[in-house]
Design a protein around this motif. Structure first.
Motif, PDB file in Angstrom:
ATOM      1  N   ALA A  92       8.289  15.669  41.346  1.00 24.74           N
ATOM      2  CA  ALA A  92       8.680  16.821  40.727  1.00 24.74           C
ATOM      3  C   ALA A  92       7.997  18.007  41.288  1.00 24.74           C
ATOM      4  CB  ALA A  92       7.861  16.766  39.343  1.00 24.74           C
ATOM      5  N   ASP A  93       6.936  17.831  42.168  1.00 23.83           N
ATOM      6  CA  ASP A  93       6.297  18.861  42.953  1.00 23.83           C
ATOM      7  C   ASP A  93       7.154  19.767  43.976  1.00 23.83           C
ATOM      8  OD1 ASP A  93       4.013  18.482  41.593  1.00 23.83           O
ATOM      9  OD2 ASP A  93       3.091  17.432  42.938  1.00 23.83           O
ATOM     10  N   ASP A  94       8.384  19.162  44.228  1.00 20.30           N
ATOM     11  CA  ASP A  94       9.291  19.485  45.463  1.00 20.30           C
ATOM     12  C   ASP A  94      10.843  19.777  44.568  1.00 20.30           C
ATOM     13  OD1 ASP A  94      10.853  20.337  47.422  1.00 20.30           O
ATOM     14  OD2 ASP A  94       9.662  18.945  48.750  1.00 20.30           O
ATOM     15  N   PHE A 130       9.325   6.231  43.640  1.00 21.31           N
ATOM     16  CA  PHE A 130       8.364   7.210  43.922  1.00 21.31           C
ATOM     17  C   PHE A 130       7.716   7.610  42.593  1.00 21.31           C
ATOM     18  CE2 PHE A 130      10.301   7.312  47.951  1.00 21.31           C
ATOM     19  CZ  PHE A 130       9.292   7.815  49.048  1.00 21.31           C
ATOM     20  N   PRO A 131       6.406   7.968  42.368  1.00 19.52           N
ATOM     21  CA  PRO A 131       5.830   8.604  41.252  1.00 19.52           C
ATOM     22  C   PRO A 131       6.666   9.661  40.638  1.00 19.52           C
ATOM     23  CG  PRO A 131       4.112   7.785  42.538  1.00 19.52           C
ATOM     24  CD  PRO A 131       5.505   7.819  43.549  1.00 19.52           C
ATOM     25  N   LEU A 164      10.050  11.507  52.358  1.00 14.91           N
ATOM     26  CA  LEU A 164      11.259  12.023  51.318  1.00 14.91           C
ATOM     27  C   LEU A 164      12.191  13.023  51.953  1.00 14.91           C
ATOM     28  CD1 LEU A 164       8.967  12.548  48.533  1.00 14.91           C
ATOM     29  CD2 LEU A 164      10.963  11.102  48.486  1.00 14.91           C
ATOM     30  N   ALA A 165      11.833  13.843  52.899  1.00 21.53           N
ATOM     31  CA  ALA A 165      12.896  14.898  53.536  1.00 21.53           C
ATOM     32  C   ALA A 165      13.978  14.047  54.190  1.00 21.53           C
ATOM     33  CB  ALA A 165      12.289  15.832  54.426  1.00 21.53           C
ATOM     34  N   ALA A 166      13.441  12.794  54.778  1.00 18.05           N
ATOM     35  CA  ALA A 166      14.666  12.084  55.653  1.00 18.05           C
ATOM     36  C   ALA A 166      15.356  11.131  54.625  1.00 18.05           C
ATOM     37  CB  ALA A 166      13.664  11.038  56.546  1.00 18.05           C
TER      38      ALA A 166
END
Length: 271
Positions: free
Chosen positions: A238-240, A232-233, A207-209
């Motif tokens: 939502a956690d980030d 993505f779920p 995800l960061a990339a």
């Protein structure tokens, strides 16, 4: 009887060639000749048909390639895969949808045989053969193919690198690592292919990339950041807070399509 059938098949094949050479030939007439030829086919003519297919490709006659390749697939089945793949790999400007579907079906019927044909092509000097090999491995994969496909990620040919992005899906962490490398590719089309595959892989480590390409110079790439993230779920994203920040940034993008993809994401739309 057998000699008569062989003569009949050869005569029909000559008729088919004449019709293919006639720009005014009616499609229904040509199709009728093909059906008669299949019904009267003599297996000994397969090498002749293979040579005719090669000649059609060399002449850059995409329509003759299509007709002869589909006929060869019908009369020779999986045994024709090497010739069909060799014909498919040449770009003659047509979409090749029907031939592509036939090749995939025949390859999936005998994955071992298909792999035996294309794995040696991975290092071939011809980029068309390299692309074909990389592409087909995506349909007949084995665990550990990421190692085989690794060199394709840095291939000099853009089409090979783009094909690698598609075939690396499902290759686990090693495949994801190679896809992340492709996010830095100089060709926008390859970056888009990598984003698409990473969206299907749904590996949170990527995800960061993916987020970094929200600032890409190409608006199509920025739009595909939103598309990839939509796969993505929602609970995972939502956690980030960085994920929401990127989607909000894209929702204000200068490109309408990029804005649309981000704005429709459940994290922003509430759906």
């Amino acid at each position: 009887m057998k000699d008569r059938q062989a003569r009949n098949s050869a005569s029909l094949l000559d008729a088919l060639l004449a019709e293919l050479a006639d720009p005014d030939c009616d499609f229904d007439v040509l199709d009728e000749t093909v059906e008669k030829l299949k019904a009267a086919w003599e297996p000994g003519l397969v090498p002749v048909l293979e040579r005719l297919l090669t000649a059609a490709v060399d002449a850059r006659n995409w329509y003759a390639r299509h007709v002869l390749a589909m006929l060869l697939a019908d009369v020779a089945g999986r045994g024709a895969l090497p010739e069909l793949l060799g014909a498919w790999c040449r770009d003659l400007g047509d979409d090749q949808d029907s031939l592509t579907a036939v090749i995939v079906d025949l390859s999936c019927e005998d994955p071992t045989a298909a792999r035996r044909i294309v794995v040696p092509w991975l290092g071939d000097p011809d980029p068309g053969l390299r692309k074909t090999a990389v592409w087909l491995l995506g349909f007949v994969p084995l665990p550990g193919d990421a190692e085989l496909l690794g060199p394709a990620v840095s291939d000099a040919d853009e089409a090979v690198r783009s094909a690698a992005a598609g075939s690396l899906t499902g290759q686990g962490p090693a495949g994801v690592a190679l896809l992340v490398r492709l996010l830095g590719d100089p060709a926008a089309g390859v970056r888009i292919s990598a984003l698409s595959s990473l969206g299907f892989a749904r590996d949170p480590q990527s995800l960061a990339a993916i987020r970094r390409l929200a600032g890409d110079a190409d608006p199509r790439v920025r739009a595909w950041v939103g598309i990839a993230m939509s796969r993505f779920p929602v609970s995972e994203l939502a956690d980030d807070a960085a994920n929401i920040a990127v989607l909000r940034r894209l929702a204000r993008d200068s490109d309408a399509y990029a804005r649309e993809q981000a704005a429709s994401h459940p994290l922003l739309s509430g759906r």
